[in-house]
Design a protein around this motif. Structure first.
Motif, PDB file in Angstrom:
ATOM      1  N   HIS A  36      -9.317  30.045   9.747  1.00 35.19           N
ATOM      2  CA  HIS A  36     -10.125  30.902  10.620  1.00 35.19           C
ATOM      3  C   HIS A  36     -11.302  30.162  11.236  1.00 35.19           C
ATOM      4  O   HIS A  36     -11.521  30.217  12.450  1.00 35.19           O
ATOM      5  N   PHE A  40     -10.345  30.208  15.025  1.00 36.16           N
ATOM      6  CA  PHE A  40     -10.451  31.567  15.546  1.00 36.16           C
ATOM      7  C   PHE A  40     -11.123  31.563  16.922  1.00 36.16           C
ATOM      8  O   PHE A  40     -10.695  32.266  17.840  1.00 36.16           O
ATOM      9  N   ILE A  57     -19.064  37.817  18.976  1.00 39.33           N
ATOM     10  CA  ILE A  57     -18.001  38.106  18.008  1.00 39.33           C
ATOM     11  C   ILE A  57     -18.164  37.235  16.759  1.00 39.33           C
ATOM     12  O   ILE A  57     -18.006  37.718  15.628  1.00 39.33           O
ATOM     13  N   PHE A  97      -6.552  41.429  10.874  1.00 44.16           N
ATOM     14  CA  PHE A  97      -6.235  40.270  11.710  1.00 44.16           C
ATOM     15  C   PHE A  97      -4.940  40.489  12.493  1.00 44.16           C
ATOM     16  O   PHE A  97      -4.802  39.997  13.623  1.00 44.16           O
ATOM     17  N   ILE A 100      -6.005  42.561  15.418  1.00 45.48           N
ATOM     18  CA  ILE A 100      -6.766  41.729  16.353  1.00 45.48           C
ATOM     19  C   ILE A 100      -5.830  40.922  17.239  1.00 45.48           C
ATOM     20  O   ILE A 100      -6.081  40.753  18.444  1.00 45.48           O
ATOM     21  N   VAL A 109     -11.638  43.618  20.606  1.00 44.95           N
ATOM     22  CA  VAL A 109     -11.570  42.553  19.598  1.00 44.95           C
ATOM     23  C   VAL A 109     -12.813  42.593  18.722  1.00 44.95           C
ATOM     24  O   VAL A 109     -12.731  42.494  17.487  1.00 44.95           O
ATOM     25  N   TYR A 113     -12.593  43.356  14.776  1.00 45.30           N
ATOM     26  CA  TYR A 113     -13.063  42.238  13.950  1.00 45.30           C
ATOM     27  C   TYR A 113     -14.231  42.678  13.072  1.00 45.30           C
ATOM     28  O   TYR A 113     -14.323  42.297  11.893  1.00 45.30           O
ATOM     29  N   THR A 116     -12.858  44.652  10.214  1.00 45.43           N
ATOM     30  CA  THR A 116     -12.190  43.745   9.275  1.00 45.43           C
ATOM     31  C   THR A 116     -13.196  42.996   8.419  1.00 45.43           C
ATOM     32  O   THR A 116     -13.045  42.884   7.194  1.00 45.43           O
ATOM     33  N   CYS A 117     -14.248  42.489   9.047  1.00 44.60           N
ATOM     34  CA  CYS A 117     -15.237  41.687   8.334  1.00 44.60           C
ATOM     35  C   CYS A 117     -16.025  42.491   7.314  1.00 44.60           C
ATOM     36  O   CYS A 117     -16.547  41.929   6.343  1.00 44.60           O
TER      37      CYS A 117
END
Length: 400
Positions: A36, A40, A57, A97, A100, A109, A113, A116-117
Motif C-alpha cells: 500500500h 497506493f 486522501i 479496498f 475502492i 475514493v 478510503y 476503511t482506514c
C-alpha cells in the motif's frame, strides 16, 4: 491422562502454534503496508486523481489515528474482544479496498478510503495488544514475532514492484486488496487467549503530562521529525516514476529504507548516547536527507540517501521510546503513548495535505518544507535536552 513428561511438550506445542500463527498474521499485516505505502498513490495517479486530492486522501490514515483509533481499541479492550476485533477489522479492510478499486471519482475514493482506514489503522495496536498477551502467557519474546512484519513489508514492496513491470498501474489496487484478503483469512487462525482481568485506570495525574514541558518537548519533536516523512510517503513513488524509474527499482528503494530501519532497531541496545541526543542526531540526518532528495539526485546517490531512513525514522523512534520510559511514570505510559500517537497523527495529516498542494506547484521542492519540519523538531529537543537529562538522572538515582 497425559504423563508429566507430556505436559511441557503440549505447552511448548501450543506456544509454537501461537507464535507461528501470530508471525504469519504480522506478515500479512505489514505485507499490506508494504504494497500500500509505495504504490497506493501510484494507483491514485493512474486513475486520474490529481496531486491535491492525493495529498488529502493520503492524510486519512493519520487523521483516523488520533480520532477513531483510540475509540476502536478502547471498545475492543472493554468488550474483551481483541481477537474478534482483529477479525472484523481484517475483513472490513479487505472489503474496503475492493470497493475502492471500483471507484475513480476523488470524493468517492476519499469517502470509502476513510471508512476503511477507521478499522484498518486500528489493526496494528490491536495486534500488538494481542501479541503481548500471548508473550506473557507463553513466555515468548516480542521481537522475533514482530520481525516478520518488517520482513514482510520488504517482500510486499518488492513483489508489488515486480508486478508494476507486468501490469498497468491502474490495476495495483487489486494487488493491495488481495493482500488484505489474505490477512483477513489468516486472522481466523489466531488463537483465543482468554479474557484478562481489566486493569484499574489511574485515578489522577494523567493531565499533568500535558503540563509537563519535558513531555511536550518529546512528543512535539518526535511528531515533527516523523511528520517530515509525509512527502516521502505520499509522493516519493510518483516522483521516482516520473523520473523514469521502474516499479522494481522503486520497490528496491523503499526496501533499502526498511532494511536500514531493521538494522538500527537490532543495534539499538548498544547505543550509549543520551536518548535526547539520539533524537537530535536523527533530526539533523532528516534535514540532510530531505535537502538531498529535493535535488532529484541520480539513482546511485538516492540509494545511499534511502539508507538514512534507519536514522531519520528508526533512530527517532528508539530515542523517543527511551525518553518516554525515563520521563513518564509507568502507570501513565499508556496515556503518554496515546498523546504521542495523537500529536504525530495531527502533524502527519497536516503535512500530507500541505504536501499535495506544494508538490503540485513545486514538485521535489516540497522536501525543503520537510527539512524545515525536521529541523524544528531537532531544535526543540536540543533546547529541552538538559531538562530531560536531569529528569533521567533523578529517575536513575531513585531506582538505586
Amino acid at each position: 491422562m497425559p504423563s508429566e513428561s507430556q505436559i511441557p511438550t503440549a505447552s511448548q506445542a501450543a506456544s509454537r502454534r501461537f507464535a507461528t500463527r501470530l508471525a504469519l498474521f504480522y506478515g500479512t499485516l505489514f505485507g499490506l503496508v508494504g504494497t500500500h505505502l509505495p504504490f497506493f498513490t501510484v494507483w491514485l495517479k493512474a486513475v486520474g486523481i490529481d496531486s491535491s486530492w492525493i495529498g488529502i486522501i493520503s492524510a486519512v490514515p493519520s487523521v483516523t489515528r488520533f480520532t477513531v483509533l483510540p475509540f476502536i481499541t478502547g471498545l475492543a479492550e472493554r468488550r474483551q474482544a481483541v481477537r474478534g476485533a482483529l477479525i472484523i477489522a481484517g475483513f472490513a479492510t479487505a472489503l474496503g479496498f475492493a470497493v475502492i478499486g471500483t471507484q475513480h471519482v476523488p470524493l468517492v475514493v476519499f469517502a470509502v478510503y476513510a471508512a476503511t482506514c477507521c478499522l484498518w489503522t486500528s489493526m496494528t495496536p490491536l495486534t500488538d495488544a494481542y501479541a503481548l498477551r500471548g508473550v506473557a502467557r507463553y513466555g515468548l519474546n516480542y521481537g522475533p514475532l514482530r520481525l516478520w512484519g518488517s520482513a514482510a513489508f520488504v517482500v510486499g514492496a518488492l513483489a508489488c514492484g515486480l508486478l508494476v513491470e507486468v501490469i498497468a498501474a491502474r490495476h495495483l489496487i487489486w494487488v493491495i486488496a488481495s493482500v488484505a484478503a489474505l490477512g483477513a483469512l489468516v486472522s481466523l487462525g489466531l488463537q483465543p487467549l482468554g479474557h484478562p482481568k481489566p486493569a484499574a485506570a489511574a485515578s489522577h495525574g494523567a493531565k499533568a503530562l500535558l503540563r509537563d514541558r519535558g513531555f511536550l518537548a518529546i512528543i512535539a519533536a518526535s511528531a515533527l521529525i516523523q511528520g517530515s516523512h509525509a512527502a516521502y510517503y505520499v509522493f516519493a513513488s510518483i516522483a521516482w516514476q516520473q523520473s523514469g524509474l521502474g516499479g522494481l527499482t522503486i520497490a528496491g528503494l523503499w526496501s533499502l529504507g526498511v532494511l536500514a530501519e531493521i538494522v538500527v532497531f537490532a543495534l539499538s541496545p548498544r547505543f550509549k548516547l543520551q536518548p535526547s541526543l539520539l533524537v537530535v542526531i536523527a533530526a539533523f540526518c532528516a534535514v540532510a536527507r530531505w535537502s538531498i532528495t529535493a535535488q532529484d539526485p541520480p539513482i546511485a546517490i538516492l540509494a545511499v540517501v534511502q539508507l538514512a531512513h534507519g536514522l531519520t525514522f528508526g533512530l527517532t523512534m528508539v530515542g523517543t521510546m527511551s525518553l518516554l520510559v525515563r520521563h513518564v511514570p509507568i502507570h501513565m505510559m499508556a496515556r503518554a503513548q496515546g498523546y504521542l500517537a495523537a500529536c504525530t497523527g495531527i502533524v502527519s495529516s497536516a503535512a500530507s495535505i500541505s504536501s499535495g498542494v506544494i508538490f503540485a506547484s513545486y514538485g521535489q521542492g516540497v522536501y525543503y518544507v520537510m527539512a524545515a519540519m525536521a529541523l524544528s523538531g531537532g531544535i526543540i529537543m536540543w533546547l529541552a535536552r538538559h531538562r530531560l537529562i536531569a529528569v533521567s538522572s533523578e529517575v536513575d538515582a531513585g531506582s538505586r
